[in-house]
Write a protein that holds these residues in place. Sequence first.
Motif, mmCIF file in Angstrom:
data_model
loop_
_atom_site.group_PDB
_atom_site.id
_atom_site.type_symbol
_atom_site.label_atom_id
_atom_site.label_comp_id
_atom_site.label_asym_id
_atom_site.label_seq_id
_atom_site.Cartn_x
_atom_site.Cartn_y
_atom_site.Cartn_z
ATOM 1 N N ASP A 221 82.748 43.445 25.921
ATOM 2 C CA ASP A 221 81.733 44.583 25.730
ATOM 3 C C ASP A 221 80.685 43.834 24.826
ATOM 4 O OD1 ASP A 221 80.094 46.579 24.654
ATOM 5 O OD2 ASP A 221 81.775 47.554 23.376
ATOM 6 N N ASP A 222 79.548 43.637 25.548
ATOM 7 C CA ASP A 222 78.247 42.809 25.035
ATOM 8 C C ASP A 222 78.092 43.528 23.746
ATOM 9 O OD1 ASP A 222 78.382 41.254 27.081
ATOM 10 O OD2 ASP A 222 76.849 42.195 28.203
ATOM 11 N N ALA A 223 78.169 45.045 23.433
ATOM 12 C CA ALA A 223 77.584 45.460 22.044
ATOM 13 C C ALA A 223 78.266 44.767 20.969
ATOM 14 C CB ALA A 223 77.934 47.066 22.443
ATOM 15 N N LEU A 224 79.532 44.438 21.178
ATOM 16 C CA LEU A 224 80.224 43.517 20.011
ATOM 17 C C LEU A 224 79.860 42.282 19.488
ATOM 18 C CD1 LEU A 224 83.907 44.723 21.136
ATOM 19 C CD2 LEU A 224 82.353 45.749 18.894
ATOM 20 N N ALA A 225 78.924 41.700 20.313
ATOM 21 C CA ALA A 225 78.148 40.374 20.068
ATOM 22 C C ALA A 225 77.479 40.287 18.522
ATOM 23 C CB ALA A 225 77.262 39.841 20.916
ATOM 24 N N LEU A 226 77.733 39.680 17.667
ATOM 25 C CA LEU A 226 77.217 39.457 16.447
ATOM 26 C C LEU A 226 75.616 39.427 16.527
ATOM 27 C CD1 LEU A 226 80.065 37.543 14.266
ATOM 28 C CD2 LEU A 226 79.366 39.941 14.157
ATOM 29 N N LYS A 227 75.024 40.191 15.573
ATOM 30 C CA LYS A 227 73.508 40.036 15.471
ATOM 31 C C LYS A 227 73.197 40.068 14.192
ATOM 32 C CE LYS A 227 72.670 42.346 19.711
ATOM 33 N NZ LYS A 227 71.931 43.449 20.620
#
Length: 272
Positions: A221-227
């Motif tokens: 899930d790319d939305a869980l990548a830290l930003k």
Amino acid sequence: MADLLTIENLGNLLMLCFLQAVLGFDNLLYISIESQRAPVAHQKAVRFWGIIIAVALRVVLLFVMIRLIDSLAEPFWVFNQPGLIEGGVNFATCVFILGGVFIIYTAVKEISHMLSVQHLDSDLDHKSGKSAAKVVMLIVLMNLIFSFDSVLSALAITDVFPILATAIILSGLAMLVLADGVTRFLEKNRMYEVLGLFILLIVGVVLLGEAGVAASHAMHDDALALKFFGHEVVPMSKTTFYFSVVVLFVVEIIQSGYARKLDAERSSGSAH
């Protein structure tokens, strides 16, 4: 047994051995440098037992991860402050952050130590540093941290435990064979120890980068990548890492050759 000896499993074993060799370079470098912090008489034993215990624990870690991969992958905290910090944090994220910070701290500390030592030869001959047991514990701990990404990568290739365990054991035997040689090389060419510490510094940065996408890769899930502040934490690719290592080696070789040339010209000038 016959079910294991298939073309597919043998191909996976070869691929895993290659993967362990590529991902194990930074691990071997850390073992060679850290073992020199132990008393001189115990350094070989430290490397031997550190690698043996670490490989055994890596097999245990592999077994546990195969059984608990889903629970380890699930984020236990998700940040949701757009423009400030976003993304998920799971067990792998914490491992990579702690490992990266510790390796960067170790590299900076050892570089600072080298700059503060007045007589390098005396420092090498009389170095007692940490106790042998403490160095073995550090080697085992960091081996497990280094192995985390290689174990995850291995699981992406196959989930057949005997094949995975065989690849890990073979990589451990390779480290046992190479560790003494790498350490002797660093002792005879101390300028490369500095180079090794800077490579470790890059390794720490690589681990911090891996922390940014650990949760997103585990959950797909790319939305869980830290930003942070709207910018995603992008891990350094292995190609970029090894390119950086090659550049550092080339710079060191050129600089060493240039330094020898300057010393020769100064010697000939003073003779005249």
